[in-house]
Design a protein around this motif. Structure first.
Motif, mmCIF file in Angstrom:
data_model
loop_
_atom_site.group_PDB
_atom_site.id
_atom_site.type_symbol
_atom_site.label_atom_id
_atom_site.label_comp_id
_atom_site.label_asym_id
_atom_site.label_seq_id
_atom_site.Cartn_x
_atom_site.Cartn_y
_atom_site.Cartn_z
ATOM 1 N N GLY A 7 -56.940 -106.262 42.893
ATOM 2 C CA GLY A 7 -58.151 -105.361 42.244
ATOM 3 C C GLY A 7 -59.071 -105.158 41.492
ATOM 4 O O GLY A 7 -60.395 -105.877 42.386
ATOM 5 N N ARG A 8 -59.434 -104.641 40.580
ATOM 6 C CA ARG A 8 -61.019 -104.840 40.256
ATOM 7 C C ARG A 8 -61.123 -104.658 38.943
ATOM 8 O O ARG A 8 -60.341 -104.026 38.103
ATOM 9 C CB ARG A 8 -61.019 -103.695 40.913
ATOM 10 N N PHE A 9 -62.227 -104.851 38.415
ATOM 11 C CA PHE A 9 -63.061 -104.893 36.773
ATOM 12 C C PHE A 9 -63.897 -104.356 37.276
ATOM 13 O O PHE A 9 -64.738 -104.097 38.282
ATOM 14 C CB PHE A 9 -63.267 -106.201 36.047
ATOM 15 N N ALA A 10 -63.843 -102.459 36.854
ATOM 16 C CA ALA A 10 -65.137 -101.373 36.784
ATOM 17 C C ALA A 10 -66.018 -101.300 35.348
ATOM 18 O O ALA A 10 -65.654 -100.516 35.221
ATOM 19 C CB ALA A 10 -64.509 -100.684 37.974
ATOM 20 N N PRO A 11 -66.218 -102.087 34.962
ATOM 21 C CA PRO A 11 -66.696 -101.753 32.944
ATOM 22 C C PRO A 11 -68.175 -101.092 33.589
ATOM 23 O O PRO A 11 -69.241 -101.478 34.501
ATOM 24 C CB PRO A 11 -66.697 -103.446 33.250
ATOM 25 N N THR A 12 -68.359 -100.501 32.714
ATOM 26 C CA THR A 12 -69.417 -99.365 32.665
ATOM 27 C C THR A 12 -70.376 -99.890 31.335
ATOM 28 O O THR A 12 -69.957 -100.617 30.142
ATOM 29 C CB THR A 12 -69.339 -97.923 31.536
ATOM 30 N N PRO A 13 -71.632 -100.937 32.179
ATOM 31 C CA PRO A 13 -72.179 -101.932 30.217
ATOM 32 C C PRO A 13 -73.171 -100.726 29.893
ATOM 33 O O PRO A 13 -74.454 -100.578 30.068
ATOM 34 C CB PRO A 13 -72.807 -102.174 31.848
ATOM 35 N N ILE A 43 -69.767 -103.303 38.570
ATOM 36 C CA ILE A 43 -70.697 -102.476 37.555
ATOM 37 C C ILE A 43 -71.114 -101.286 37.666
ATOM 38 O O ILE A 43 -71.813 -101.248 38.563
ATOM 39 C CB ILE A 43 -71.649 -103.842 37.063
ATOM 40 N N GLU A 44 -70.438 -100.391 36.664
ATOM 41 C CA GLU A 44 -70.591 -99.306 36.976
ATOM 42 C C GLU A 44 -71.450 -99.109 36.130
ATOM 43 O O GLU A 44 -71.831 -98.194 35.107
ATOM 44 C CB GLU A 44 -69.135 -98.570 37.164
ATOM 45 N N ASP A 45 -72.889 -99.257 36.756
ATOM 46 C CA ASP A 45 -74.249 -98.960 36.048
ATOM 47 C C ASP A 45 -74.828 -97.655 36.717
ATOM 48 O O ASP A 45 -76.272 -97.397 36.467
ATOM 49 C CB ASP A 45 -75.352 -100.219 35.687
ATOM 50 N N ALA A 190 -71.415 -88.212 40.511
ATOM 51 C CA ALA A 190 -70.180 -88.665 39.610
ATOM 52 C C ALA A 190 -69.237 -89.449 39.979
ATOM 53 O O ALA A 190 -68.917 -90.823 40.954
ATOM 54 C CB ALA A 190 -69.741 -87.279 40.038
ATOM 55 N N TYR A 191 -68.772 -90.204 38.688
ATOM 56 C CA TYR A 191 -68.211 -91.475 38.548
ATOM 57 C C TYR A 191 -67.081 -91.315 39.455
ATOM 58 O O TYR A 191 -66.583 -91.863 40.658
ATOM 59 C CB TYR A 191 -67.705 -90.835 37.274
ATOM 60 N N GLN A 192 -66.093 -89.655 39.670
ATOM 61 C CA GLN A 192 -65.289 -89.595 40.522
ATOM 62 C C GLN A 192 -65.658 -89.793 41.888
ATOM 63 O O GLN A 192 -64.779 -90.337 42.874
ATOM 64 C CB GLN A 192 -64.365 -88.175 40.174
ATOM 65 N N ALA A 194 -68.231 -91.564 43.312
ATOM 66 C CA ALA A 194 -68.652 -93.152 43.451
ATOM 67 C C ALA A 194 -67.309 -94.435 43.088
ATOM 68 O O ALA A 194 -67.408 -94.743 43.985
ATOM 69 C CB ALA A 194 -69.336 -93.551 42.009
ATOM 70 N N VAL A 195 -66.479 -94.095 42.138
ATOM 71 C CA VAL A 195 -64.974 -94.993 42.851
ATOM 72 C C VAL A 195 -64.054 -94.737 43.240
ATOM 73 O O VAL A 195 -63.861 -96.058 44.109
ATOM 74 C CB VAL A 195 -64.338 -94.842 40.614
ATOM 75 N N VAL A 196 -64.200 -93.350 44.260
ATOM 76 C CA VAL A 196 -63.113 -93.911 44.646
ATOM 77 C C VAL A 196 -63.541 -94.369 46.392
ATOM 78 O O VAL A 196 -63.151 -94.529 47.123
ATOM 79 C CB VAL A 196 -63.619 -91.959 45.174
ATOM 80 N N VAL A 208 -56.033 -100.507 37.581
ATOM 81 C CA VAL A 208 -55.187 -101.020 36.863
ATOM 82 C C VAL A 208 -56.780 -100.190 35.881
ATOM 83 O O VAL A 208 -57.959 -100.597 35.690
ATOM 84 C CB VAL A 208 -54.994 -102.506 36.401
ATOM 85 N N ARG A 209 -57.053 -99.534 34.671
ATOM 86 C CA ARG A 209 -57.596 -98.391 33.897
ATOM 87 C C ARG A 209 -56.764 -98.460 32.342
ATOM 88 O O ARG A 209 -55.880 -98.252 32.970
ATOM 89 C CB ARG A 209 -58.966 -98.041 34.452
ATOM 90 N N GLY A 210 -57.582 -97.672 31.559
ATOM 91 C CA GLY A 210 -57.208 -97.288 30.053
ATOM 92 C C GLY A 210 -57.070 -96.443 30.466
ATOM 93 O O GLY A 210 -57.093 -94.818 31.762
ATOM 94 N N ASP A 212 -57.205 -93.154 29.526
ATOM 95 C CA ASP A 212 -58.250 -92.404 29.079
ATOM 96 C C ASP A 212 -58.100 -91.774 30.846
ATOM 97 O O ASP A 212 -58.980 -90.165 30.773
ATOM 98 C CB ASP A 212 -59.722 -92.278 28.467
ATOM 99 N N LEU A 213 -58.452 -92.826 31.714
ATOM 100 C CA LEU A 213 -58.279 -91.587 33.002
ATOM 101 C C LEU A 213 -57.247 -91.406 33.582
ATOM 102 O O LEU A 213 -57.326 -91.017 34.941
ATOM 103 C CB LEU A 213 -59.290 -93.170 33.662
ATOM 104 N N LEU A 214 -56.508 -91.345 33.352
ATOM 105 C CA LEU A 214 -55.282 -90.642 33.875
ATOM 106 C C LEU A 214 -55.699 -89.853 34.926
ATOM 107 O O LEU A 214 -55.238 -89.693 35.448
ATOM 108 C CB LEU A 214 -54.119 -90.941 32.977
HETATM 109 N N1 GLU Z 1 -66.233 -97.639 34.170
HETATM 110 C C1 GLU Z 1 -65.200 -96.563 33.629
HETATM 111 C C2 GLU Z 1 -64.699 -97.521 32.250
HETATM 112 O O1 GLU Z 1 -66.375 -98.949 31.953
HETATM 113 C C3 GLU Z 1 -63.676 -97.374 34.619
HETATM 114 C C4 GLU Z 1 -63.071 -97.287 35.673
HETATM 115 C C5 GLU Z 1 -62.197 -97.053 36.656
HETATM 116 O O2 GLU Z 1 -61.643 -97.812 36.139
HETATM 117 O O3 GLU Z 1 -61.810 -95.454 37.251
HETATM 118 O O4 GLU Z 1 -64.845 -97.074 31.618
#
Ligand code: GLU
Length: 319
Positions: A7-13, A43-45, A190-192, A194-196, A208-210, A212-214
Motif C-alpha cells: 500500500g502507500r501513503f501519497a500525500p500532497t504537501p 510525497i506528491e509534490d 498530470a496527477y493521473q 504520475a500516480v499510475v 486506499v484514499r479519499g 473524492d478520488l473515486l
Molecule cells: N496526493 C493525493 C492527495 O493528497 C492522493 C493521490 C492518491 O492517493 O492517488 O490527495
C-alpha cells in the motif's frame, strides 16, 4: 507473483494533514498492516505551485506521531520527472495523445458538466486539429497534452471495477470524462499519469484514499491498461465534513494536526474516534493505531461507510 499487500501513503504537501487525511492514512495503514504487507511513502509534490514550504517535513513528522509507519520511501515526485516523461512518450508514440490549446474559459464554455462530481467532460475541441492548425496555435500558447479515450460504443472505454468500500463501479470514459489531461500546458505531468506510473513502479497493489478520488480510478485503470501495468485493488474511504457540511480542507486548516497536537500529547483520542466511526472501537475509547490491526477488516469499513463524518468531529470538539 507475490501476494504481499503493498500500500502507500501519497500525500500532497499543500498544508498540514487534517482529520480526514488522518482517517484515510489510518485506513491505508491498517489495510497493509492487517495483511502483513508493505507500506510505501510517496510525497506528491509534482505541482510546484501547490507545495507549501515545510509541509512535507511536517507530514512525515505527523505520520510518525500518529504511529503510522512505512517501510519504503519517502519518494518525491518532484525528483521523478524523467520517469513520467518516458511514460508520456510511450503514449505519444502509440498515437494516443494530442495537443490541446483550450484555455480554462474555453473549456468551461464548451464542456458538459459531469453529473456526479461537478468535473467537466471535455468536448473534444482540439481532437481533430490539422498539423497546420497545431503549428499556428503553438505560436500563440504552449499546448497541454490530452489522452484520447475510446468512443462511447467501444467497450474498451468502459471501465468496471469493485471498490473494497463502495462496491461495484462502472464508468464510460467518453461519456463521464472525455479525453483527459496527461500533461499540463506548463509541462507538469498530470496527477493521473504520475500516480499510475508510480504505483506500478513501486509495486503498489492496494490503493486506499479519499472518496473524492473515486472518480479518478477509471482513468487510472485505463492508463494502466495502455501502459501494460497490473491493476491494483481500490478502497476509497469516506470524507469527513465540518459541522456545516463542508468537506474538511487543508486550506481552511480544519481540525488539522497543528491544532490537534497543540492540545493533545498523544493521538489516542483522535485515533479512537476515527476508529469508532467505522466500528473498530467504542466511542470514547482511546487507542494507538497498533491496537487496531487485529480488529480491522474492509467489510467493517464498508458496513459503516455511510455513517462516518460529522459525528467524529463533533465528538472531537466535545472530548
Ligand atoms: N496526493 C493525493 C492527495 O493528497 C492522493 C493521490 C492518491 O492517493 O492517488 O490527495
Amino acid at each position: 507473483m507475490s501476494d504481499t499487500v503493498v500500500g502507500r501513503f501519497a500525500p500532497t504537501p499543500s498544508g498540514r494533514m487534517h482529520a480526514g487525511n488522518v482517517f484515510a492514512a489510518l485506513m491505508a495503514w491498517l489495510g497493509v498492516r492487517s495483511a502483513g504487507g508493505r507500506m510505501v511513502l510517496r510525497i506528491e509534490d509534482l505541482d510546484p505551485r501547490g507545495n507549501r514550504p515545510d509541509a512535507a517535513k511536517l507530514l512525515l513528522d505527523d505520520l510518525r506521531w500518529l504511529g503510522l509507519d512505512w517501510d519504503e520511501g519517502p519518494y518525491y515526485q518532484s525528483e521523478r520527472g524523467e520517469i513520467y516523461v518516458e511514460a508520456l512518450r510511450q503514449l505519444d508514440e502509440n498515437g494516443l495523445t494530442y495537443p490541446c490549446f483550450c484555455t480554462r474559459a474555453e473549456l468551461h464554455a464548451a464542456s458538459a458538466p459531469h453529473a456526479s462530481d461537478g468535473t467537466f467532460v471535455y468536448a473534444g475541441t482540439c481532437r481533430g486539429l490539422s498539423s497546420e492548425q497545431i503549428a499556428a496555435k503553438s505560436q500563440v500558447r504552449p499546448p497541454a497534452t490530452r489522452l484520447r479515450v475510446p468512443d462511447a460504443n467501444d467497450g474498451t472505454g468502459t471501465i468496471e471495477f469493485r471498490d473494497l468500500v463502495y462496491g461495484p463501479q462502472r464508468e464510460v470514459l467518453a461519456r463521464d470524462c472525455g479525453d483527459f489531461l496527461v500533461r499540463r500546458s506548463d509541462g507538469v505531468v498530470a496527477y493521473q499519469l504520475a500516480v499510475v506510473v508510480d504505483d506500478a513502479l513501486m509495486g503498489v497493489n492496494q490503493v486506499v484514499r479519499g472518496h473524492d478520488l473515486l472518480g479518478s480510478s477509471a482513468r487510472q485503470i485505463y492508463l494502466q491498461r495502455l501502459l501494460g501495468y497490473p491493476q491494483p485493488t481500490y478502497a476509497h474511504v469516506p470524507l469527513l465534513v465540518a459541522a456545516d457540511g463542508r468537506r474538511l480542507s487543508k486550506r481552511d486548516r480544519d481540525l488539522d494536526l497543528g491544532e490537534i497536537r497543540a492540545h493533545e500529547e498523544s493521538p489516542r483520542h483522535l485515533l479512537g474516534l476515527l476508529a469508532a466511526a467505522v466500528g473498530l472501537a467504542e466511542y470514547g475509547e482511546e487507542l494507538n493505531a497498533s491496537n487496531l490491526v487485529e480488529r480491522f477488516s474492509w467489510n467493517r469499513v464498508a458496513a459503516h461507510a455511510q455513517e462516518v463524518c460529522l459525528f467524529v468531529l463533533d465528538e472531537y470538539r466535545k472530548g
